[in-house]
Design a protein around this motif. Structure first.
Motif, short mmCIF file in Angstrom:
data_model
loop_
_atom_site.label_atom_id
_atom_site.label_comp_id
_atom_site.label_asym_id
_atom_site.label_seq_id
_atom_site.Cartn_x
_atom_site.Cartn_y
_atom_site.Cartn_z
N UNK A 47 0.81 -1.20 0.00
CA UNK A 47 0.00 0.00 0.00
C UNK A 47 0.85 1.26 0.00
N UNK A 48 1.93 1.25 0.77
CA UNK A 48 2.81 2.41 0.82
C UNK A 48 3.47 2.66 -0.53
N UNK A 49 3.84 1.59 -1.23
CA UNK A 49 4.40 1.73 -2.58
C UNK A 49 3.39 2.42 -3.51
N UNK A 50 2.12 2.05 -3.36
CA UNK A 50 1.09 2.66 -4.20
C UNK A 50 0.93 4.13 -3.85
N UNK A 51 0.93 4.45 -2.56
CA UNK A 51 0.82 5.85 -2.13
C UNK A 51 1.96 6.67 -2.71
N UNK A 52 3.17 6.15 -2.70
CA UNK A 52 4.32 6.87 -3.24
C UNK A 52 4.20 7.06 -4.74
N UNK A 53 3.72 6.03 -5.43
CA UNK A 53 3.62 6.10 -6.89
C UNK A 53 2.55 7.08 -7.34
N UNK A 54 1.52 7.28 -6.49
CA UNK A 54 0.39 8.13 -6.88
C UNK A 54 0.37 9.45 -6.11
N UNK A 55 1.51 9.87 -5.60
CA UNK A 55 1.59 11.16 -4.93
C UNK A 55 1.04 12.25 -5.85
#
Length: 233
Positions: free
Chosen positions: A51-59
């Motif tokens: 989930x954190x990877x997704x948050x970073x990718x979609x900043x």
């Protein structure tokens, strides 16, 4: 500014907040971690990492849209979004929100030169206002916009086009968009802005910014002044 046929003057600058004009300092990730934990996602677990990877990718994307993707049903997404906002507000109220060096001065200089400035965000209006109040920025820009003000958030062009309409700007080519994420770049390109500048003070690096269509990559928001001055000359 003097306009010619090939390089129309920049009459409107649409600037992102967190990571571009406002220091992030990991606040988004910290607030996300608090929200995820409230919904039962264990810190350090594979699911948390995913989930954190997704948050970073979609900043840069609207935060409620991010939580809808991560948690599926609307109820859980809204719960996560509320928890995120509460955690982020606590960080802001705790003095963790600061302007990036030269940001306020750049905005003031642009406005004095006759360029309208609109500040945009992927946060809710409540969170955006919290940041503006913490920095004393309520009167700094001509207008501030969040996704709910425009219909859709990034990477859609809605906020940039809403900024153009609400400031009375005549031509999308007279717009400069500046941000720190790939979604900022996509938004600018989709809106037809002639300047889509990425800055290296936030979430994404040069490769991600240029890959998403940046026309320029700058060290910081301060570099936008020089870019626009050179362009006008």
């Amino acid at each position: 500014m003097t306009e010619n046929h090939n390089t129309p003057a920049i009459d409107l600058a649409v600037l992102d907040m967190a990571g571009t004009t406002v220091a992030d300092g990991g606040l988004v990730e910290q607030a996300f971690a608090a929200a995820a934990e409230r919904l039962g996602v264990t810190p350090g677990s594979p699911e948390h990492t995913r989930q954190l990877d997704y948050v970073r990718a979609t900043m840069g994307e609207s935060k409620i849209s991010v939580f809808r993707h991560l948690f599926g049903d609307e109820g859980r997404a809204q719960q996560a979004n509320t928890a995120f906002e509460e955690a982020y507000h606590d960080l802001v109220d705790g003095g963790r929100c600061t302007a990036l060096p030269g940001a306020a001065e750049a905005i003031e200089t642009l406005r004095k030169a006759g360029t309208k400035v609109v500040l945009t965000t992927g946060f809710s209006r409540a969170t955006q206002d919290r940041i503006l109040d913490a920095l004393g920025w309520r009167e700094l820009a001509d207008l501030t916009l969040c996704p709910a003000d425009a219909g859709r958030g990034r990477p859609y062009p809605d906020m940039v086009l809403t900024a153009l309409l609400r400031t009375g700007t005549d031509d999308v080519r007279s717009v400069a968009v500046c941000g720190d994420t790939s979604y900022d770049m996509l938004t600018g390109r989709r809106a037809g802005a002639s300047v889509v500048a990425g800055v290296l003070t936030g979430a994404h690096g040069r490769e991600q910014l240029t890959g998403a269509g940046a026309t320029h990559v700058l060290p910081s928001i301060a570099g936008l002044l020089e870019l626009l001055a050179v362009r006008a000359a």
